[in-house]
Design a protein around this motif. Sequence first.
Motif, PDB file in Angstrom:
ATOM      1  N   GLY A  26      59.528 -17.342 -42.323  1.00  0.00           N
ATOM      2  CA  GLY A  26      59.884 -18.718 -42.632  1.00  0.00           C
ATOM      3  C   GLY A  26      61.061 -18.796 -43.592  1.00  0.00           C
ATOM      4  O   GLY A  26      61.426 -17.822 -44.252  1.00  0.00           O
ATOM      5  N   ASP A  27      61.669 -19.972 -43.653  1.00  0.00           N
ATOM      6  CA  ASP A  27      62.831 -20.234 -44.513  1.00  0.00           C
ATOM      7  C   ASP A  27      62.333 -20.825 -45.827  1.00  0.00           C
ATOM      8  O   ASP A  27      62.065 -22.032 -45.927  1.00  0.00           O
ATOM      9  N   LEU A  28      62.194 -19.997 -46.853  1.00  0.00           N
ATOM     10  CA  LEU A  28      61.615 -20.443 -48.117  1.00  0.00           C
ATOM     11  C   LEU A  28      62.441 -21.541 -48.772  1.00  0.00           C
ATOM     12  O   LEU A  28      61.898 -22.514 -49.299  1.00  0.00           O
ATOM     13  N   THR A  29      63.754 -21.401 -48.757  1.00  0.00           N
ATOM     14  CA  THR A  29      64.616 -22.369 -49.442  1.00  0.00           C
ATOM     15  C   THR A  29      64.547 -23.729 -48.777  1.00  0.00           C
ATOM     16  O   THR A  29      64.331 -24.761 -49.435  1.00  0.00           O
ATOM     17  N   THR A  30      64.744 -23.752 -47.463  1.00  0.00           N
ATOM     18  CA  THR A  30      64.729 -25.027 -46.749  1.00  0.00           C
ATOM     19  C   THR A  30      63.362 -25.688 -46.838  1.00  0.00           C
ATOM     20  O   THR A  30      63.253 -26.902 -47.041  1.00  0.00           O
ATOM     21  N   GLY A  31      62.300 -24.899 -46.692  1.00  0.00           N
ATOM     22  CA  GLY A  31      60.959 -25.464 -46.780  1.00  0.00           C
ATOM     23  C   GLY A  31      60.652 -26.063 -48.129  1.00  0.00           C
ATOM     24  O   GLY A  31      59.921 -27.064 -48.233  1.00  0.00           O
ATOM     25  N   ALA A  32      61.207 -25.483 -49.199  1.00  0.00           N
ATOM     26  CA  ALA A  32      60.940 -25.971 -50.551  1.00  0.00           C
ATOM     27  C   ALA A  32      61.799 -27.166 -50.929  1.00  0.00           C
ATOM     28  O   ALA A  32      61.358 -28.043 -51.689  1.00  0.00           O
ATOM     29  N   PHE A  33      63.024 -27.227 -50.418  1.00  0.00           N
ATOM     30  CA  PHE A  33      63.969 -28.247 -50.871  1.00  0.00           C
ATOM     31  C   PHE A  33      64.117 -29.436 -49.926  1.00  0.00           C
ATOM     32  O   PHE A  33      64.400 -30.545 -50.376  1.00  0.00           O
ATOM     33  N   VAL A  34      63.976 -29.221 -48.622  1.00  0.00           N
ATOM     34  CA  VAL A  34      64.341 -30.256 -47.650  1.00  0.00           C
ATOM     35  C   VAL A  34      63.090 -30.905 -47.070  1.00  0.00           C
ATOM     36  O   VAL A  34      62.241 -30.222 -46.490  1.00  0.00           O
ATOM     37  N   PRO A  35      62.948 -32.219 -47.218  1.00  0.00           N
ATOM     38  CA  PRO A  35      61.774 -32.912 -46.655  1.00  0.00           C
ATOM     39  C   PRO A  35      61.712 -32.742 -45.141  1.00  0.00           C
ATOM     40  O   PRO A  35      62.742 -32.735 -44.451  1.00  0.00           O
ATOM     41  N   LYS A  36      60.515 -32.613 -44.627  1.00  0.00           N
ATOM     42  CA  LYS A  36      60.341 -32.383 -43.194  1.00  0.00           C
ATOM     43  C   LYS A  36      60.966 -33.478 -42.334  1.00  0.00           C
ATOM     44  O   LYS A  36      61.549 -33.187 -41.283  1.00  0.00           O
ATOM     45  N   GLY A  92      70.278 -33.925 -35.897  1.00  0.00           N
ATOM     46  CA  GLY A  92      68.862 -33.685 -35.663  1.00  0.00           C
ATOM     47  C   GLY A  92      68.163 -33.276 -36.935  1.00  0.00           C
ATOM     48  O   GLY A  92      68.694 -33.452 -38.040  1.00  0.00           O
ATOM     49  N   PRO A  93      66.956 -32.720 -36.824  1.00  0.00           N
ATOM     50  CA  PRO A  93      66.189 -32.335 -38.000  1.00  0.00           C
ATOM     51  C   PRO A  93      66.967 -31.374 -38.905  1.00  0.00           C
ATOM     52  O   PRO A  93      67.432 -30.322 -38.458  1.00  0.00           O
ATOM     53  N   ALA A  94      67.099 -31.738 -40.167  1.00  0.00           N
ATOM     54  CA  ALA A  94      67.894 -30.938 -41.100  1.00  0.00           C
ATOM     55  C   ALA A  94      67.335 -29.534 -41.258  1.00  0.00           C
ATOM     56  O   ALA A  94      68.086 -28.558 -41.367  1.00  0.00           O
ATOM     57  N   ARG A  95      66.010 -29.423 -41.273  1.00  0.00           N
ATOM     58  CA  ARG A  95      65.409 -28.099 -41.448  1.00  0.00           C
ATOM     59  C   ARG A  95      65.809 -27.148 -40.317  1.00  0.00           C
ATOM     60  O   ARG A  95      66.124 -25.974 -40.555  1.00  0.00           O
ATOM     61  N   GLY A  96      65.791 -27.633 -39.097  1.00  0.00           N
ATOM     62  CA  GLY A  96      66.158 -26.795 -37.967  1.00  0.00           C
ATOM     63  C   GLY A  96      67.597 -26.321 -38.045  1.00  0.00           C
ATOM     64  O   GLY A  96      67.898 -25.149 -37.778  1.00  0.00           O
ATOM     65  N   ILE A  97      68.489 -27.236 -38.416  1.00  0.00           N
ATOM     66  CA  ILE A  97      69.905 -26.874 -38.513  1.00  0.00           C
ATOM     67  C   ILE A  97      70.128 -25.860 -39.623  1.00  0.00           C
ATOM     68  O   ILE A  97      70.826 -24.848 -39.442  1.00  0.00           O
ATOM     69  N   LEU A  98      69.533 -26.086 -40.786  1.00  0.00           N
ATOM     70  CA  LEU A  98      69.740 -25.197 -41.926  1.00  0.00           C
ATOM     71  C   LEU A  98      69.186 -23.794 -41.676  1.00  0.00           C
ATOM     72  O   LEU A  98      69.803 -22.796 -42.050  1.00  0.00           O
TER      73      LEU A  98
END
Length: 288
Positions: A26-36, A92-98
Motif C-alpha cells: 500500500g501507499d502509506l503517504t497517500t493513504g495518510a494524507f489524501v482523503p479517500k 479521477g480519484p486523487a489516490r489512484g493517480i498519486l
Amino acid sequence: MGATAPSTGQIDRVIDIALSEDVPFGDLTTGAFVPKPAQAQAQLRAREPGIFSGGQVFTRAMQAVDDRVSVDLDVADGAEFAAGDLLAQLHGPARGILTCERIALNLVQRMCGIATVTAKFVAAVEGTGVRIADTRKTTPGLRVLERYAVRCGGGHNHRFSLSDAVMAKDNHLAALAAEGIGLAEAIRTARARLPHTAHIEVEVDRVEQILPALEGGADTIMVDNFSPDDMVQAVELIAGRALVEASGGVSLETVAGIARTGVDVISVGALTHSARALDLGLDFQVGA
C-alpha cells in the motif's frame, strides 16, 4: 505511426511487476494524507522535445489501482512534440493517480527516450535505404516495451529472442573452432538441421571470414567492429550474395558514414541500453 503496439496482457504484466516493487503493502503517504473521496486533475507535459511512445502503457499504468482514473491522450505514439507540449490529461480519484504516478512516468519517460534517440539515428541515414535496427541489449523484463519504442522512432527490430532467429556470433564460432570445425562446414551443418524457412545470420570480425561464410550459405553477414574501409571491402566481397549488417560501436557521429559504405542494416545497441529517459512531468492542477 503504424507500429503494432504491445498487447494489453504484455503491458499489464510489466505494470504488475512494477506495482509489486513500488507498492508492496500500500501507499502509506497517500493513504495518510489524501482523503479517500478526493478528486484530482493532472497534466502530463513535456519538459524537452522528443518523440512520443507509450500512450497505452501510461494509460494502463495510471489506471492500475483505480480504473476510475480517466486518461485523455493529446498526442499519438510516434508523434513529435516540443518542450511544454501537453501530452495527456487525467482526472479521477486523487489516490489512484498519486499511487501510480511514478511507475507510469518511469515507463513512458523511458519509452519516449528510446523513440527519440532512435529517430535521430533514422534521420542521420535518411536517403541511404539503410535500416536502423535494435539489439537484444534491453532492460530485462521491458523488452516488449522498448522494442515498440524503437518502432515508434522509425527503427526496426532485430530478433526478439534466442528462439526467434539463427545468429551465430563470435563465441559460437570460437566454440566450434576449438572443436576443429570450420565456419563453412558449421553453417552447412546448421542448415541441414534447421527448417527450410530459417534465415541464418553469421557474425564475422575479420574480412578473412567472409568468403567461408558465403561458401557455407549465410543469408546475412554481420560485420562487427569493422573499420569503414573494411566495411567497403566486405560489401564488395559479398556483392549482393547476402545481406550485410554492420554493428559495434555505432554512434550518431559515425552512423551516416557507416551507411555510406553500402551495408543494408545497422544494428545499434545504444538505442535501448544507453537511451536517456526523457524529461516529462505530471503536474496537478490546483483549483481546477
